[in-house]
Scaffold this motif. Sequence first.
Motif, PDB file in Angstrom:
ATOM      1  N   GLY A 106       1.114  -1.702   3.238  1.00  0.00           N
ATOM      2  CA  GLY A 106       0.478  -2.739   2.452  1.00  0.00           C
ATOM      3  C   GLY A 106      -0.634  -3.483   3.156  1.00  0.00           C
ATOM      4  O   GLY A 106      -1.591  -3.920   2.528  1.00  0.00           O
ATOM      5  N   TRP A 107      -0.538  -3.609   4.476  1.00  0.00           N
ATOM      6  CA  TRP A 107      -1.470  -4.449   5.214  1.00  0.00           C
ATOM      7  C   TRP A 107      -2.904  -3.937   5.159  1.00  0.00           C
ATOM      8  O   TRP A 107      -3.833  -4.740   5.195  1.00  0.00           O
ATOM      9  CB  TRP A 107      -1.023  -4.568   6.673  1.00  0.00           C
ATOM     10  CG  TRP A 107       0.170  -5.450   6.872  1.00  0.00           C
ATOM     11  CD1 TRP A 107       1.488  -5.114   6.699  1.00  0.00           C
ATOM     12  CD2 TRP A 107       0.168  -6.825   7.269  1.00  0.00           C
ATOM     13  NE1 TRP A 107       2.298  -6.191   6.971  1.00  0.00           N
ATOM     14  CE2 TRP A 107       1.508  -7.257   7.327  1.00  0.00           C
ATOM     15  CE3 TRP A 107      -0.845  -7.734   7.596  1.00  0.00           C
ATOM     16  CZ2 TRP A 107       1.872  -8.555   7.693  1.00  0.00           C
ATOM     17  CZ3 TRP A 107      -0.485  -9.025   7.961  1.00  0.00           C
ATOM     18  CH2 TRP A 107       0.854  -9.429   8.006  1.00  0.00           C
ATOM     19  N   ASN A 108      -3.090  -2.648   5.088  1.00  0.00           N
ATOM     20  CA  ASN A 108      -4.453  -2.096   5.058  1.00  0.00           C
ATOM     21  C   ASN A 108      -4.695  -1.287   3.790  1.00  0.00           C
ATOM     22  O   ASN A 108      -5.529  -0.381   3.774  1.00  0.00           O
ATOM     23  CB  ASN A 108      -4.715  -1.244   6.298  1.00  0.00           C
ATOM     24  CG  ASN A 108      -3.790  -0.034   6.376  1.00  0.00           C
ATOM     25  OD1 ASN A 108      -2.776   0.012   5.700  1.00  0.00           O
ATOM     26  ND2 ASN A 108      -4.152   0.931   7.219  1.00  0.00           N
ATOM     27  N   GLU A 109      -3.972  -1.633   2.716  1.00  0.00           N
ATOM     28  CA  GLU A 109      -4.121  -0.927   1.452  1.00  0.00           C
ATOM     29  C   GLU A 109      -4.872  -1.807   0.458  1.00  0.00           C
ATOM     30  O   GLU A 109      -4.453  -2.935   0.171  1.00  0.00           O
ATOM     31  CB  GLU A 109      -2.755  -0.558   0.882  1.00  0.00           C
ATOM     32  CG  GLU A 109      -1.958   0.389   1.770  1.00  0.00           C
ATOM     33  CD  GLU A 109      -0.550   0.633   1.243  1.00  0.00           C
ATOM     34  OE1 GLU A 109      -0.277   0.248   0.081  1.00  0.00           O
ATOM     35  OE2 GLU A 109       0.284   1.185   1.990  1.00  0.00           O
ATOM     36  N   ASP A 110      -5.978  -1.315  -0.064  1.00  0.00           N
ATOM     37  CA  ASP A 110      -6.759  -2.087  -1.027  1.00  0.00           C
ATOM     38  C   ASP A 110      -5.916  -2.387  -2.268  1.00  0.00           C
ATOM     39  O   ASP A 110      -5.259  -1.501  -2.822  1.00  0.00           O
ATOM     40  CB  ASP A 110      -8.006  -1.301  -1.444  1.00  0.00           C
ATOM     41  CG  ASP A 110      -9.008  -1.158  -0.317  1.00  0.00           C
ATOM     42  OD1 ASP A 110      -8.940  -1.969   0.621  1.00  0.00           O
ATOM     43  OD2 ASP A 110      -9.836  -0.221  -0.368  1.00  0.00           O
ATOM     44  N   GLY A 111      -5.951  -3.637  -2.696  1.00  0.00           N
ATOM     45  CA  GLY A 111      -5.270  -4.033  -3.910  1.00  0.00           C
ATOM     46  C   GLY A 111      -3.794  -4.323  -3.767  1.00  0.00           C
ATOM     47  O   GLY A 111      -3.145  -4.745  -4.743  1.00  0.00           O
ATOM     48  N   ALA A 112      -3.222  -4.125  -2.578  1.00  0.00           N
ATOM     49  CA  ALA A 112      -1.798  -4.392  -2.387  1.00  0.00           C
ATOM     50  C   ALA A 112      -1.528  -5.893  -2.430  1.00  0.00           C
ATOM     51  O   ALA A 112      -2.319  -6.696  -1.908  1.00  0.00           O
ATOM     52  CB  ALA A 112      -1.325  -3.808  -1.064  1.00  0.00           C
ATOM     53  N   GLU A 113      -0.445  -6.285  -3.056  1.00  0.00           N
ATOM     54  CA  GLU A 113      -0.048  -7.687  -3.101  1.00  0.00           C
ATOM     55  C   GLU A 113       0.546  -8.085  -1.755  1.00  0.00           C
ATOM     56  O   GLU A 113       1.356  -7.350  -1.178  1.00  0.00           O
ATOM     57  CB  GLU A 113       0.976  -7.915  -4.214  1.00  0.00           C
ATOM     58  CG  GLU A 113       0.436  -7.707  -5.613  1.00  0.00           C
ATOM     59  CD  GLU A 113      -0.551  -8.794  -6.014  1.00  0.00           C
ATOM     60  OE1 GLU A 113      -0.457  -9.913  -5.455  1.00  0.00           O
ATOM     61  OE2 GLU A 113      -1.410  -8.531  -6.861  1.00  0.00           O
ATOM     62  N   VAL A 114       0.162  -9.266  -1.263  1.00  0.00           N
ATOM     63  CA  VAL A 114       0.632  -9.687   0.058  1.00  0.00           C
ATOM     64  C   VAL A 114       2.157  -9.747   0.122  1.00  0.00           C
ATOM     65  O   VAL A 114       2.751  -9.489   1.185  1.00  0.00           O
ATOM     66  CB  VAL A 114       0.020 -11.048   0.463  1.00  0.00           C
ATOM     67  CG1 VAL A 114      -1.470 -10.941   0.645  1.00  0.00           C
ATOM     68  CG2 VAL A 114       0.372 -12.138  -0.536  1.00  0.00           C
ATOM     69  N   CYS A 115       2.798 -10.052  -0.984  1.00  0.00           N
ATOM     70  CA  CYS A 115       4.256 -10.166  -0.986  1.00  0.00           C
ATOM     71  C   CYS A 115       4.938  -8.812  -0.837  1.00  0.00           C
ATOM     72  O   CYS A 115       6.158  -8.757  -0.607  1.00  0.00           O
ATOM     73  CB  CYS A 115       4.734 -10.871  -2.257  1.00  0.00           C
ATOM     74  SG  CYS A 115       4.135 -12.571  -2.421  1.00  0.00           S
ATOM     75  N   ASN A 116       4.162  -7.732  -0.955  1.00  0.00           N
ATOM     76  CA  ASN A 116       4.708  -6.390  -0.770  1.00  0.00           C
ATOM     77  C   ASN A 116       4.371  -5.810   0.598  1.00  0.00           C
ATOM     78  O   ASN A 116       4.740  -4.676   0.895  1.00  0.00           O
ATOM     79  CB  ASN A 116       4.174  -5.449  -1.863  1.00  0.00           C
ATOM     80  CG  ASN A 116       4.689  -5.826  -3.246  1.00  0.00           C
ATOM     81  OD1 ASN A 116       5.815  -6.305  -3.386  1.00  0.00           O
ATOM     82  ND2 ASN A 116       3.869  -5.624  -4.263  1.00  0.00           N
ATOM     83  N   TYR A 117       3.685  -6.576   1.430  1.00  0.00           N
ATOM     84  CA  TYR A 117       3.387  -6.105   2.775  1.00  0.00           C
ATOM     85  C   TYR A 117       4.685  -5.972   3.570  1.00  0.00           C
ATOM     86  O   TYR A 117       5.630  -6.756   3.395  1.00  0.00           O
ATOM     87  CB  TYR A 117       2.492  -7.091   3.531  1.00  0.00           C
ATOM     88  CG  TYR A 117       1.065  -7.217   3.075  1.00  0.00           C
ATOM     89  CD1 TYR A 117       0.597  -6.628   1.913  1.00  0.00           C
ATOM     90  CD2 TYR A 117       0.161  -7.977   3.828  1.00  0.00           C
ATOM     91  CE1 TYR A 117      -0.725  -6.770   1.516  1.00  0.00           C
ATOM     92  CE2 TYR A 117      -1.156  -8.122   3.445  1.00  0.00           C
ATOM     93  CZ  TYR A 117      -1.591  -7.526   2.278  1.00  0.00           C
ATOM     94  OH  TYR A 117      -2.899  -7.683   1.899  1.00  0.00           O
ATOM     95  N   HIS A 118       4.707  -5.014   4.474  1.00  0.00           N
ATOM     96  CA  HIS A 118       5.847  -4.899   5.382  1.00  0.00           C
ATOM     97  C   HIS A 118       6.014  -6.199   6.167  1.00  0.00           C
ATOM     98  O   HIS A 118       5.057  -6.739   6.730  1.00  0.00           O
ATOM     99  CB  HIS A 118       5.636  -3.745   6.364  1.00  0.00           C
ATOM    100  CG  HIS A 118       6.626  -3.728   7.488  1.00  0.00           C
ATOM    101  ND1 HIS A 118       7.959  -3.439   7.297  1.00  0.00           N
ATOM    102  CD2 HIS A 118       6.482  -4.006   8.822  1.00  0.00           C
ATOM    103  CE1 HIS A 118       8.590  -3.516   8.446  1.00  0.00           C
ATOM    104  NE2 HIS A 118       7.718  -3.859   9.387  1.00  0.00           N
TER     105      HIS A 118
END
Length: 308
Positions: free
Chosen positions: A121-133
């Motif tokens: 999630g940290w370097n994925e475009d459009g990923a929601e911060v709450c879904n970051y590892h």
Amino acid sequence: RPSLGSFDRLTIFLVGNKITSVPTSMCDKDAWMDGLVGNVKAEGQSSPQSPSGCDAILCPFGTYNEYGRALPSEPCKPCSDTLPYMGAWECSNPDAPRDQATILKEFFDDMKGNLWDNMRGWNEDGAEVCNYHGITCDEEGSITEIDLQDNGLQGTPSKDIFTLPKLNKLNLMANAIDFKFDGIDQATNLEYLWLSNTGLSDLTDFDKIANLPLKELRISQNDLEGDIPDAIFDLQETLTYVSISHNKFDSTIPTEVGLLDNLVEFHAYGNKLEGQIPTQVGNIGPQLKMLVLSENDLTGTLPTEIDK
């Protein structure tokens, strides 16, 4: 006593401060700023917010340019953002809260995120911060926990991480980082600070934790030495768990340990603590379950106050 306005020719550089006003009398000094004040007026470069030559000293509120002041062919330009100070060199408010995604992006870059063991999630475009590892959010989407233990982090985290308003837990244990306490007093909801086995050796600004609602402090397995920090004992109303084991603390155990009314566990084994265990340990409340002081240089007899 002469004032600045008494100088007929003066070059004064003020950009990069938090100036909120410049006396208009100074803006009529045509020879100031190597004649730029007069040139700005003559060439009609003064902004509507500052019809005199003040732009040559500082761009007024609501305007900016890359120099923070007007130059020949470089007038101060209007900015749609709210600029709280004069002399802005970019069209953004330096005091405005930064959004969570921006703060985490900076954190990722500072901590060499491309080398992490898990960067989901940290370097994925459009990923929601709450879904970051490693990120936990509340129901409103505000970050409450950052848990990146043993994830290959390196570097120094920006103090902007402490501006996350709901941050309750920060766990960076078992990462080779250079953690700084500067700005930690902004983390006004931080209850769990876990920094064990990070290589921590510098407690500069550690005293800023004193007004936080910390319940757990874990700074074991590091390179800390000298006295046990006084700031720990300022957390008497909230602190329940302390781990400072496997460092190089070589002081006596401060009598202020007795102020920790809510302490449940105190781990300080594997240091070089000396002297007697203070009688004030007996002042800790009955909820105390573990007092771990093995592998030190403590002497004398156990205080009878422990068995109260």
